[in-house]
Each structure stands twice: as structure tokens, then as C-alpha cells.
Design a protein around this motif. Structure first.
Motif, PDB file in Angstrom:
ATOM      1  N   ASN A 110       0.835  -1.211   0.000  1.00  0.00           N
ATOM      2  CA  ASN A 110       0.000   0.000   0.000  1.00  0.00           C
ATOM      3  C   ASN A 110       0.866   1.255   0.000  1.00  0.00           C
ATOM      4  OD1 ASN A 110      -2.366  -1.425   0.053  1.00  0.00           O
ATOM      5  ND2 ASN A 110      -2.588  -1.331   2.282  1.00  0.00           N
ATOM      6  N   GLY A 111       0.424   2.223  -0.780  1.00  0.00           N
ATOM      7  CA  GLY A 111       1.137   3.501  -0.802  1.00  0.00           C
ATOM      8  C   GLY A 111       2.194   3.585  -1.892  1.00  0.00           C
ATOM      9  N   THR A 112       2.472   2.461  -2.542  1.00  0.00           N
ATOM     10  CA  THR A 112       3.502   2.482  -3.591  1.00  0.00           C
ATOM     11  C   THR A 112       2.996   3.140  -4.870  1.00  0.00           C
ATOM     12  OG1 THR A 112       2.838   0.247  -4.233  1.00  0.00           O
ATOM     13  CG2 THR A 112       4.762   0.449  -2.799  1.00  0.00           C
ATOM     14  N   GLY A 113       1.673   3.171  -5.049  1.00  0.00           N
ATOM     15  CA  GLY A 113       1.106   3.783  -6.249  1.00  0.00           C
ATOM     16  C   GLY A 113       0.347   2.786  -7.117  1.00  0.00           C
ATOM     17  N   LYS A 114      -0.154   1.735  -6.493  1.00  0.00           N
ATOM     18  CA  LYS A 114      -0.891   0.698  -7.237  1.00  0.00           C
ATOM     19  C   LYS A 114      -2.125   1.244  -7.931  1.00  0.00           C
ATOM     20  CE  LYS A 114      -1.942  -2.260  -4.194  1.00  0.00           C
ATOM     21  NZ  LYS A 114      -1.202  -1.863  -3.009  1.00  0.00           N
ATOM     22  N   THR A 115      -2.975   1.904  -7.138  1.00  0.00           N
ATOM     23  CA  THR A 115      -4.249   2.370  -7.688  1.00  0.00           C
ATOM     24  C   THR A 115      -4.010   3.401  -8.785  1.00  0.00           C
ATOM     25  OG1 THR A 115      -5.225   1.960  -5.527  1.00  0.00           O
ATOM     26  CG2 THR A 115      -6.502   3.305  -7.048  1.00  0.00           C
ATOM     27  N   THR A 116      -3.072   4.295  -8.522  1.00  0.00           N
ATOM     28  CA  THR A 116      -2.700   5.290  -9.525  1.00  0.00           C
ATOM     29  C   THR A 116      -2.232   4.602 -10.808  1.00  0.00           C
ATOM     30  OG1 THR A 116      -1.962   6.695  -7.702  1.00  0.00           O
ATOM     31  CG2 THR A 116      -1.259   7.338  -9.904  1.00  0.00           C
ATOM     32  N   THR A 117      -1.440   3.554 -10.634  1.00  0.00           N
ATOM     33  CA  THR A 117      -0.923   2.816 -11.789  1.00  0.00           C
ATOM     34  C   THR A 117      -2.053   2.165 -12.581  1.00  0.00           C
ATOM     35  OG1 THR A 117       1.219   2.418 -10.740  1.00  0.00           O
ATOM     36  CG2 THR A 117       0.565   0.886 -12.471  1.00  0.00           C
ATOM     37  N   THR A 252       7.443   3.326  -9.482  1.00  0.00           N
ATOM     38  CA  THR A 252       6.811   4.643  -9.356  1.00  0.00           C
ATOM     39  C   THR A 252       7.733   5.616  -8.630  1.00  0.00           C
ATOM     40  OG1 THR A 252       5.799   3.969  -7.286  1.00  0.00           O
ATOM     41  CG2 THR A 252       4.459   3.721  -9.273  1.00  0.00           C
ATOM     42  N   LYS A 253       7.358   6.899  -8.704  1.00  0.00           N
ATOM     43  CA  LYS A 253       8.023   7.974  -7.956  1.00  0.00           C
ATOM     44  C   LYS A 253       9.500   8.118  -8.313  1.00  0.00           C
ATOM     45  CE  LYS A 253       4.683   6.916  -4.364  1.00  0.00           C
ATOM     46  NZ  LYS A 253       4.339   6.877  -2.966  1.00  0.00           N
ATOM     47  N   LEU A 254       9.832   7.745  -9.523  1.00  0.00           N
ATOM     48  CA  LEU A 254      11.203   7.911  -9.997  1.00  0.00           C
ATOM     49  C   LEU A 254      11.525   9.399 -10.128  1.00  0.00           C
ATOM     50  CD1 LEU A 254      13.279   5.745 -10.606  1.00  0.00           C
ATOM     51  CD2 LEU A 254      12.620   5.808 -12.997  1.00  0.00           C
ATOM     52  N   ASP A 255      10.470  10.227 -10.143  1.00  0.00           N
ATOM     53  CA  ASP A 255      10.675  11.675 -10.185  1.00  0.00           C
ATOM     54  C   ASP A 255      11.181  12.206  -8.850  1.00  0.00           C
ATOM     55  OD1 ASP A 255       7.933  10.746  -9.585  1.00  0.00           O
ATOM     56  OD2 ASP A 255       7.623  12.816  -8.979  1.00  0.00           O
ATOM     57  N   GLY A 256      10.996  11.413  -7.793  1.00  0.00           N
ATOM     58  CA  GLY A 256      11.315  11.928  -6.465  1.00  0.00           C
ATOM     59  C   GLY A 256      12.625  11.414  -5.916  1.00  0.00           C
ATOM     60  N   GLY A 280       5.624  11.134 -11.869  1.00  0.00           N
ATOM     61  CA  GLY A 280       4.884  12.246 -11.295  1.00  0.00           C
ATOM     62  C   GLY A 280       3.517  11.760 -10.861  1.00  0.00           C
ATOM     63  N   GLU A 281       2.711  12.670 -10.296  1.00  0.00           N
ATOM     64  CA  GLU A 281       1.409  12.268  -9.775  1.00  0.00           C
ATOM     65  C   GLU A 281       0.290  12.384 -10.806  1.00  0.00           C
ATOM     66  OE1 GLU A 281       0.444  12.760  -5.581  1.00  0.00           O
ATOM     67  OE2 GLU A 281       1.875  14.423  -5.596  1.00  0.00           O
ATOM     68  N   GLY A 282       0.600  12.998 -11.939  1.00  0.00           N
ATOM     69  CA  GLY A 282      -0.444  13.271 -12.916  1.00  0.00           C
ATOM     70  C   GLY A 282      -0.900  12.051 -13.692  1.00  0.00           C
TER      71      GLY A 282
HETATM   72  P1  GDP Z   1      -1.630   2.467  -3.460  1.00  0.00           P
HETATM   73  O1  GDP Z   1      -1.926   2.514  -1.993  1.00  0.00           O
HETATM   74  O2  GDP Z   1      -0.463   1.559  -3.732  1.00  0.00           O
HETATM   75  O3  GDP Z   1      -2.801   2.171  -4.303  1.00  0.00           O
HETATM   76  O4  GDP Z   1      -1.052   3.927  -3.832  1.00  0.00           O
HETATM   77  P2  GDP Z   1      -1.781   5.149  -4.562  1.00  0.00           P
HETATM   78  O5  GDP Z   1      -2.037   4.835  -5.977  1.00  0.00           O
HETATM   79  O6  GDP Z   1      -2.933   5.581  -3.735  1.00  0.00           O
HETATM   80  O7  GDP Z   1      -0.605   6.236  -4.531  1.00  0.00           O
HETATM   81  C1  GDP Z   1      -0.054   6.715  -3.324  1.00  0.00           C
HETATM   82  C2  GDP Z   1       0.465   8.137  -3.538  1.00  0.00           C
HETATM   83  O8  GDP Z   1       1.592   8.112  -4.417  1.00  0.00           O
HETATM   84  C3  GDP Z   1      -0.531   9.064  -4.206  1.00  0.00           C
HETATM   85  O9  GDP Z   1      -0.448  10.325  -3.586  1.00  0.00           O
HETATM   86  C4  GDP Z   1      -0.069   9.154  -5.649  1.00  0.00           C
HETATM   87  O10 GDP Z   1      -0.422  10.361  -6.272  1.00  0.00           O
HETATM   88  C5  GDP Z   1       1.426   9.036  -5.473  1.00  0.00           C
HETATM   89  N1  GDP Z   1       2.110   8.545  -6.678  1.00  0.00           N
HETATM   90  C6  GDP Z   1       1.838   7.434  -7.411  1.00  0.00           C
HETATM   91  N2  GDP Z   1       2.706   7.302  -8.423  1.00  0.00           N
HETATM   92  C7  GDP Z   1       3.572   8.348  -8.365  1.00  0.00           C
HETATM   93  C8  GDP Z   1       4.710   8.778  -9.142  1.00  0.00           C
HETATM   94  O11 GDP Z   1       5.131   8.157 -10.135  1.00  0.00           O
HETATM   95  N3  GDP Z   1       5.331   9.928  -8.737  1.00  0.00           N
HETATM   96  C9  GDP Z   1       4.909  10.643  -7.656  1.00  0.00           C
HETATM   97  N4  GDP Z   1       5.590  11.735  -7.323  1.00  0.00           N
HETATM   98  N5  GDP Z   1       3.856  10.267  -6.905  1.00  0.00           N
HETATM   99  C10 GDP Z   1       3.180   9.153  -7.250  1.00  0.00           C
END
Ligand code: GDP
Length: 300
Positions: A110-117, A252-256, A280-282
Motif C-alpha cells: 500500500n502507498g507504492t502507487g498501485k491504484t494510480t498505476t 513509481t516515484k522515480l521523479d522523487g 509524477g502524480e499526474g
Molecule cells: P496504493 O496505496 O499503492 O494504491 O497507492 P496510490 O495509488 O494511492 O498512490 C499513493 C500516492 O503516491 C498518491 O499520492 C499518488 O499520487 C502518489 N504517486 C503514485 N505514483 C507516483 C509517481 O510516479 N510519482 C509521484 N511523485 N507520486 C506518485
């Protein structure tokens, strides 16, 4: 894509600058080589790949008698591309058999960016004229299903969800069932990533996959890893890869982070290619991973 490249370059440039400034100085001393190693290790390249890279680089510079910095840079580029894996198959496996949907299971902490992906992948697939359905198999947090559904609405694809606290496997089953009934091209399944107990995770993810496969094969298991978590992320990744057969990685978050070397380390650790990177987050900030482009950004 140009924008993505620029952003990647910004996040990586410290590694590139470090390496190139060393190579630019003519003959390298032992101290320089050590610094080169430290730079690669600090970028999370990992011990084994770093040693391999530095050994190969040293050999080639010696054998070819290189003193020209431009040539040294070229060799560094080639060796880096070599360890990143220029010929790995990085295509998303999203084509099902027998007219059934391709099923992509997205897993990770959780928090890695799964849902966003999942949301961004849906966008990519829709842009390729594919029909998509989302399965919200992370039933432990109501917010997770809401967040996925919001993505679905944004992208214009349906989301199948279950009751909060319901059985994730049954949501996966229902999603694929609906996908088959609708003649959907790709079903993307978001899963829960609680790492409380490995056994619990194992049971849950294994079951989600087994139950889905009563109807259609899972064509891809994508593991999402947060690049900013470094070696921790690697440890988590290993646990997941013991539970399910990971076929591709999303970093994910390679921008950071300036620790882009994690791409190399994570592929080694899991024996699976990085297929996408988050920059990025977009909604558009997910890019297919390309070894040469990555290394060029690193050395930009
Ligand atoms: P999940 O819990 O794994 O489903 O994670 P989320 O999809 O909810 O993402 C967690 C946070 O990471 C959110 O605030 C996203 O906007 C952020 N996030 C996801 N991918 C990236 C990325 O590639 N870059 C940045 N900077 N933030 C990201």
C-alpha cells in the motif's frame, strides 16, 4: 514524452554528472574508481551490478587504451545499457486467449502507487482503443475502491467492486466474469498490499489469482515498487515475488529520487523487467520503460 524525459533527466542527473565528471578527468586513479563505485552504490544500483559494471568499464578502457573522455562516455553508456537490459521484453501482456479478456493483476505494498498505476494503465489502454474494466479487489479500505472508481469515471471505464471487507478473490472473479460477458479487452485488477503477515498475503494474493484463473488466465502480474524506498522496496518486492509469479515491474516515484539505479537492482532481484515508470502524480505521468532512453537521461 519530451516532458517525461526532462523530468527523468532532472531526477537522475546527479548520478550522470558524478560518473561523467570522473571519466572526464583522463587517467583514472584507484581513488577515482572507488568514487565511481560509491556513486553507483549510492544510486541504488546494487553491489553485484556495480562490480560488474565497473569491471567491464575498467577492462574496456584499458584494452582499448581510451583516454578521450568522449569515447569513455560512449563506453560507459554502452555498459550501462547492457546492465539495464536492452533486449528484455517490456511489452504489457494484455491480450487474452479465446476471445477472453487479458487479465492484469496489479500487486504491491500500500502507498507504492498501485491504484494510480491501474488508473494510468487504463488510460494508456483506452488510448490504444482497447476496452477496459477495473476490478477493485482491495476491499480492505473503502477509500481504495472509491479512488479506483474515480479513476474509472475519469477514464470512462466501468469498475467492479464488492462490499467493504468483502472477499478480494470474489471481486476479482466478478470483474473477470463481467469482462467476459461484456467482451472487454483487458481487465485490470487492483489488489490489497498489506504486509502484516507474509502468510496472510500469500493466502490472499494466491487465492485472488487462482479464483480469477477459473475463468481466464492472468496474462500479467505487475508488481508496483516505490523507487524512493530503495533497499526496503527491494525486500518487499522479494516477498511478493515469492507469493505470485511477477511478470513485470512498475517503478513509481522515480521523479522523487536520484536513486534511479534501483531499476537495475530490482530487475536483478526479481528476474522480471521494469515495464513502466511513474514520473509524477499526474494522469499522464506513466511512461513505458526504455533502456536506452533511461541511460541517456541518466547521462544527460
Ligand atoms: P496504493 O496505496 O499503492 O494504491 O497507492 P496510490 O495509488 O494511492 O498512490 C499513493 C500516492 O503516491 C498518491 O499520492 C499518488 O499520487 C502518489 N504517486 C503514485 N505514483 C507516483 C509517481 O510516479 N510519482 C509521484 N511523485 N507520486 C506518485
Amino acid at each position: 514524452l519530451v516532458r517525461l524525459r526532462a523530468r527523468l533527466a532532472r531526477s537522475q542527473s546527479s548520478l550522470g554528472r558524478g560518473l561523467l565528471s570522473l571519466l572526464g578527468g583522463g587517467d583514472l586513479t584507484e581513488d577515482d574508481w572507488e568514487e565511481l563505485e560509491d556513486t553507483l552504490l549510492a544510486a541504488d544500483v546494487g553491489v553485484e551490478p556495480t562490480r560488474e559494471l565497473v569491471d567491464n568499464l575498467r577492462n574496456r578502457l584499458r584494452v582499448e587504451g581510451v583516454s578521450d573522455p568522449a569515447r569513455a562516455r560512449e563506453i560507459l553508456r554502452e555498459e550501462l545499457i547492457g546492465v539495464v537490459g536492452p533486449s528484455l521484453d517490456r511489452s504489457l501482456k494484455s491480450t487474452g486467449d479465446d476471445g477472453k479478456p487479458g487479465v492484469v493483476l496489479v500487486v504491491g505494498v500500500n502507498g507504492t502507487g498501485k491504484t494510480t498505476t491501474v488508473g494510468r494503465l487504463a488510460r494508456v489502454l483506452v488510448a490504444e482503443d482497447k476496452t477496459v474494466l477495473l476490478g477493485a479487489a482491495d476491499t480492505f479500505r473503502a477509500a481504495a475502491a472509491d479512488q479506483l472508481q474515480t479513476w474509472g469515471e475519469r477514464v470512462g471505464v466501468p469498475t467492479v467492486r464488492g462490499p467493504e471487507g468483502g472477499d478480494p478473490a470474489s471481486v476479482g472473479f466478478d470483474a473477470v466474469k463481467q469482462g467476459i460477458a461484456d467482451g472487454t479487452d483487458v481487465v485490470l485488477v487492483d489488489t490489497a498490499g498489506r504486509l502484516h503477515t507474509k502468510a496472510g498475503l500469500m493466502d490472499e494474493l494466491g487465492k485472488v489469482k487462482r479464483v480469477i484463473e477459473k475463468q481466464a488466465p492472468v496474462t500479467e502480474v505487475l508488481l508496483v515498487i516505490d523507487a524512493t524506498t530503495g533497499q526496503n522496496g527491494l525486500t518487499q518486492a522479494r516477498v511478493f515475488s515469492e507469493v505470485v509469479d511477477v511478470t513485470g515491474i512498475v517503478l513509481t516515484k522515480l521523479d522523487g529520487t536520484a536513486k534511479g539505479g534501483i531499476v537495475i537492482a530490482v530487475q536483478r532481484a526479481l528476474g522480471a523487467p521494469v515495464k513502466f515508470v511513474g514520473l509524477g502524480e499526474g494522469a499522464d505521468d506513466l511512461a513505458p520503460f526504455d533502456a536506452e532512453e533511461f541511460v541517456d537521461a541518466l547521462l544527460a
